[in-house]
Design a protein around this motif. Sequence first.
Motif, mmCIF file in Angstrom:
data_model
loop_
_atom_site.group_PDB
_atom_site.id
_atom_site.type_symbol
_atom_site.label_atom_id
_atom_site.label_comp_id
_atom_site.label_asym_id
_atom_site.label_seq_id
_atom_site.Cartn_x
_atom_site.Cartn_y
_atom_site.Cartn_z
ATOM 1 N N ARG A 98 -0.427 3.858 2.802
ATOM 2 C CA ARG A 98 -0.145 2.420 2.078
ATOM 3 C C ARG A 98 1.176 2.071 2.058
ATOM 4 O O ARG A 98 2.050 2.478 2.722
ATOM 5 N N GLY A 99 1.542 0.925 1.039
ATOM 6 C CA GLY A 99 2.845 0.252 1.462
ATOM 7 C C GLY A 99 3.934 1.302 0.731
ATOM 8 O O GLY A 99 3.704 2.062 0.186
ATOM 9 N N LEU A 100 5.080 0.824 1.083
ATOM 10 C CA LEU A 100 6.057 1.681 0.546
ATOM 11 C C LEU A 100 6.283 2.146 -0.767
ATOM 12 O O LEU A 100 6.584 3.149 -1.322
ATOM 13 N N GLY A 101 5.958 1.116 -1.612
ATOM 14 C CA GLY A 101 6.296 1.220 -3.081
ATOM 15 C C GLY A 101 5.003 2.315 -3.642
ATOM 16 O O GLY A 101 5.558 3.219 -4.371
ATOM 17 N N ASN A 102 3.987 2.256 -3.038
ATOM 18 C CA ASN A 102 2.994 3.112 -3.364
ATOM 19 C C ASN A 102 3.289 4.453 -3.033
ATOM 20 O O ASN A 102 2.876 5.397 -3.678
ATOM 21 N N ARG A 103 3.887 4.686 -1.783
ATOM 22 C CA ARG A 103 4.394 5.868 -1.454
ATOM 23 C C ARG A 103 5.417 6.612 -2.237
ATOM 24 O O ARG A 103 5.312 7.800 -2.405
ATOM 25 N N ILE A 345 16.787 -12.554 -4.491
ATOM 26 C CA ILE A 345 15.364 -12.935 -4.354
ATOM 27 C C ILE A 345 14.809 -12.111 -3.208
ATOM 28 O O ILE A 345 15.458 -12.214 -1.982
ATOM 29 N N THR A 346 13.745 -11.145 -3.438
ATOM 30 C CA THR A 346 13.257 -10.630 -2.373
ATOM 31 C C THR A 346 11.411 -11.085 -2.386
ATOM 32 O O THR A 346 10.956 -11.486 -3.278
ATOM 33 N N SER A 347 11.239 -11.470 -1.266
ATOM 34 C CA SER A 347 9.925 -11.860 -0.975
ATOM 35 C C SER A 347 9.526 -11.947 0.466
ATOM 36 O O SER A 347 10.376 -11.746 1.234
ATOM 37 N N HIS A 378 12.973 -12.508 5.003
ATOM 38 C CA HIS A 378 11.552 -12.951 4.646
ATOM 39 C C HIS A 378 10.645 -12.416 6.048
ATOM 40 O O HIS A 378 10.523 -13.180 6.896
ATOM 41 N N GLU A 379 10.080 -11.485 5.813
ATOM 42 C CA GLU A 379 9.177 -10.809 6.716
ATOM 43 C C GLU A 379 7.949 -11.332 7.174
ATOM 44 O O GLU A 379 7.422 -11.247 8.016
ATOM 45 N N GLU A 380 7.393 -12.480 6.321
ATOM 46 C CA GLU A 380 6.147 -13.184 6.422
ATOM 47 C C GLU A 380 4.904 -12.255 6.289
ATOM 48 O O GLU A 380 4.122 -12.622 5.471
ATOM 49 N N ILE A 381 4.960 -11.213 7.109
ATOM 50 C CA ILE A 381 3.635 -10.494 7.204
ATOM 51 C C ILE A 381 4.008 -8.773 6.595
ATOM 52 O O ILE A 381 5.219 -8.229 6.925
ATOM 53 N N GLN A 382 2.956 -8.169 6.145
ATOM 54 C CA GLN A 382 3.268 -6.697 6.021
ATOM 55 C C GLN A 382 3.175 -5.902 7.198
ATOM 56 O O GLN A 382 2.107 -6.164 7.778
ATOM 57 N N ARG A 383 4.054 -5.058 7.743
ATOM 58 C CA ARG A 383 3.634 -4.324 8.737
ATOM 59 C C ARG A 383 4.167 -2.955 8.541
ATOM 60 O O ARG A 383 5.256 -2.377 8.852
ATOM 61 N N SER A 388 11.962 -1.277 11.432
ATOM 62 C CA SER A 388 12.942 -2.249 10.921
ATOM 63 C C SER A 388 11.993 -2.681 9.617
ATOM 64 O O SER A 388 12.800 -3.159 8.565
ATOM 65 N N HIS A 389 10.983 -3.121 9.682
ATOM 66 C CA HIS A 389 10.103 -3.741 8.469
ATOM 67 C C HIS A 389 10.389 -2.687 7.256
ATOM 68 O O HIS A 389 10.730 -3.002 6.327
ATOM 69 N N GLU A 390 9.897 -1.240 7.569
ATOM 70 C CA GLU A 390 10.090 -0.686 6.238
ATOM 71 C C GLU A 390 11.540 -0.219 5.926
ATOM 72 O O GLU A 390 11.774 -0.137 4.708
ATOM 73 N N HIS A 391 12.582 -0.280 6.730
ATOM 74 C CA HIS A 391 13.743 -0.220 6.364
ATOM 75 C C HIS A 391 14.253 -1.483 5.477
ATOM 76 O O HIS A 391 14.854 -1.155 4.627
ATOM 77 N N LYS A 392 13.810 -2.437 5.772
ATOM 78 C CA LYS A 392 13.959 -3.608 5.031
ATOM 79 C C LYS A 392 13.547 -3.664 3.557
ATOM 80 O O LYS A 392 14.205 -3.932 2.689
ATOM 81 N N ALA A 393 12.363 -3.161 3.633
ATOM 82 C CA ALA A 393 11.618 -3.134 2.376
ATOM 83 C C ALA A 393 12.239 -2.017 1.553
ATOM 84 O O ALA A 393 12.556 -2.364 0.394
ATOM 85 N N ALA A 395 15.592 -1.150 1.626
ATOM 86 C CA ALA A 395 16.747 -1.438 1.166
ATOM 87 C C ALA A 395 16.426 -2.701 0.001
ATOM 88 O O ALA A 395 17.443 -2.671 -0.785
ATOM 89 N N GLU A 396 15.455 -3.562 0.213
ATOM 90 C CA GLU A 396 15.497 -4.566 -0.967
ATOM 91 C C GLU A 396 15.057 -3.909 -2.246
ATOM 92 O O GLU A 396 15.415 -4.323 -3.038
ATOM 93 N N MET A 397 14.178 -3.066 -2.266
ATOM 94 C CA MET A 397 13.695 -2.230 -3.512
ATOM 95 C C MET A 397 14.954 -2.046 -4.068
ATOM 96 O O MET A 397 15.145 -1.857 -5.343
HETATM 97 P P1 GDP Z 1 2.828 -3.624 -3.358
HETATM 98 O O1 GDP Z 1 1.791 -3.809 -2.655
HETATM 99 O O2 GDP Z 1 3.299 -4.707 -4.331
HETATM 100 O O3 GDP Z 1 2.399 -2.390 -4.671
HETATM 101 O O4 GDP Z 1 4.019 -3.029 -2.790
HETATM 102 P P2 GDP Z 1 4.185 -1.866 -1.571
HETATM 103 O O5 GDP Z 1 5.639 -1.708 -1.233
HETATM 104 O O6 GDP Z 1 3.205 -0.726 -1.656
HETATM 105 O O7 GDP Z 1 3.632 -2.851 -0.446
HETATM 106 C C1 GDP Z 1 4.071 -3.785 -0.072
HETATM 107 C C2 GDP Z 1 4.721 -4.122 1.411
HETATM 108 O O8 GDP Z 1 4.745 -5.307 1.834
HETATM 109 C C3 GDP Z 1 5.974 -3.323 1.333
HETATM 110 O O9 GDP Z 1 6.111 -2.101 1.275
HETATM 111 C C4 GDP Z 1 6.598 -4.108 2.676
HETATM 112 O O10 GDP Z 1 6.131 -3.700 3.711
HETATM 113 C C5 GDP Z 1 5.845 -5.450 2.413
HETATM 114 N N1 GDP Z 1 6.664 -6.355 1.329
HETATM 115 C C6 GDP Z 1 6.270 -6.946 0.289
HETATM 116 N N2 GDP Z 1 7.166 -7.637 -0.412
HETATM 117 C C7 GDP Z 1 8.223 -7.681 0.314
HETATM 118 C C8 GDP Z 1 9.675 -8.193 0.116
HETATM 119 O O11 GDP Z 1 9.961 -8.793 -0.857
HETATM 120 N N3 GDP Z 1 10.574 -7.737 1.126
HETATM 121 C C9 GDP Z 1 10.375 -6.881 2.004
HETATM 122 N N4 GDP Z 1 10.953 -6.480 3.037
HETATM 123 N N5 GDP Z 1 8.918 -6.412 2.296
HETATM 124 C C10 GDP Z 1 8.141 -6.761 1.423
#
Ligand code: GDP
Length: 486
Positions: A98-103, A345-347, A378-383, A388-393, A395-397
């Motif tokens: 799952r997403g990086l925050g979850n991991r 702002i992160t989004s 602003h990555e628009e979609i979750q990938r 590079s997408h994970e690196h940005k996520a 870095a932003e956290m």
């Molecule tokens: P949650 O879904 O909000 O609990 O967070 P997670 O980190 O588990 O999953 C969301 C994923 O979407 C992130 O890991 C990123 O890949 C992407 N994402 C969501 N919001 C942002 C954001 O503000 N910036 C960036 N770079 N990625 C985001």
Amino acid sequence: DASILRPKTKGNERLLGGLLVEGFDQKSCHSRYQSAVYRRNPGRKPSQYLVSKLRSQEALQRRCGPGTAAYTNALEQLKSGKSLASPECRYLVSISYRGLGNRIIAAASEFLYALLTDRVFLVDPNTSMDELFCEPFPNTSWLVPPGFPLGYRAFYLSTTERYGKMREDGVLRTDQMNGSAASGDLPAYAYIHLDYNQTEHDKLFFCDDDQRLLSNIQWLLIRSDSYIAPGLFFVEAFQKELDMLFPERDEVFHHLGRYLFHPTNGVWGLITRYHDAHFAWAQRVVGIQVRVFPWRSESPEILKQIKTCTQSERLLPAVLGEEEEEPVAKTTASPSGAKPTAVLITSLKAWYHDKMKGMYWERATANGEVVVFGQPSHEEIQRYGVKSHEHKAWAEMYLLSMADTLVTTGESTFGYVAHGLAGMRPWVLDMGMINSTVGWPCSRDMSMEPCFHIAPTQDCKRREDAGKIVPHVRHCKDRPTGLKLV
Ligand code: GDP
């Protein structure tokens, strides 16, 4: 080298009060020893007991980790299918998904479980875990090496060795360890399934009797995307140790997160470049995490909520109406207030940032304060899985965690990581991320800990509401069925 440009931190600060050890190659991971220099808020100090526990865990990881004779023996045992009565080393393998925050929150809380049960902690290198984080333990690796004999990435509900299933089918019984039965009767491994669809039997993981049984199984493989730490506080056998490790219960993730997760050099570059360009000169930094789903259209209601929250809680100054006179005299007469406030702002979307930025440029603020907005991407979609997408996520956290004040989105693990690393109780926007109803604009969270979303609902013995059993485990405000350390 940033340490040449910045004031030096003392050894103890650099090592986060003893949380970290000297001895790593600095060049291989700049963030490890530089993070203290960049943080505006030094965070909490770990207990001496936690520090010494981490040092013994590091010794355990070196003695039993990949590449050692003990590890080779343990793999042989795993292939044999049976657990030894008293194995040299026991292991916990974390399956990331799952997403990086979850991991991140899952791995931190699983690491706590490894600490409490004296298990070697290994993580699945899949899902970029090796790309994003430096090795946390000196002179060994926390990554499961290639060639591991179990295809654990496919483990799920139907896996025969799922702990809940083995309990349900009576293959494992908690009375098995009493009396004559030897651990030779126990399997070499068990798969702990703590995903959203876990069964009542999977939840037995948080019970004392089951923990006694599990302690005799040499290999545990765990799948969870949640922050399981609050559940571990229900296990009586762990309570004394937890009290000593964390005299203040709300700092579990704060310390374990800062101990484990050091951005690799590429990510650290993203962080420090943004910091130097946008934070270094600011009077104060306000971080706002706007977690929106890619498929949802831009919402004027959410924008209003961000504005109302930040202004009514006085995190940002109010802006004047079009007709009102600008306080020009005030700003020029008060050079001490000249340094602007930086807002990060992160989004996934740019719209919220653009609107806020426009508002603070087009209108003056009531107190003359200048507010400058920035959004790294602003990555628009979750990938997931795209480097590079994970690196940005990541870095932003991390950048959010460097702010002086934080506004995060309820239920978002991305936001949990930010405020946990920061050591700050955030203002939480209730945007109905999961539920569609929007309640209040925002309110201060009760602790800096992440919320355990898929938590046990009752305790194991008395069958009482899990949010009312131990004084420091409470239901979360943003996810009322979840549990949180306070
Ligand atoms: P949650 O879904 O909000 O609990 O967070 P997670 O980190 O588990 O999953 C969301 C994923 O979407 C992130 O890991 C990123 O890949 C992407 N994402 C969501 N919001 C942002 C954001 O503000 N910036 C960036 N770079 N990625 C985001």
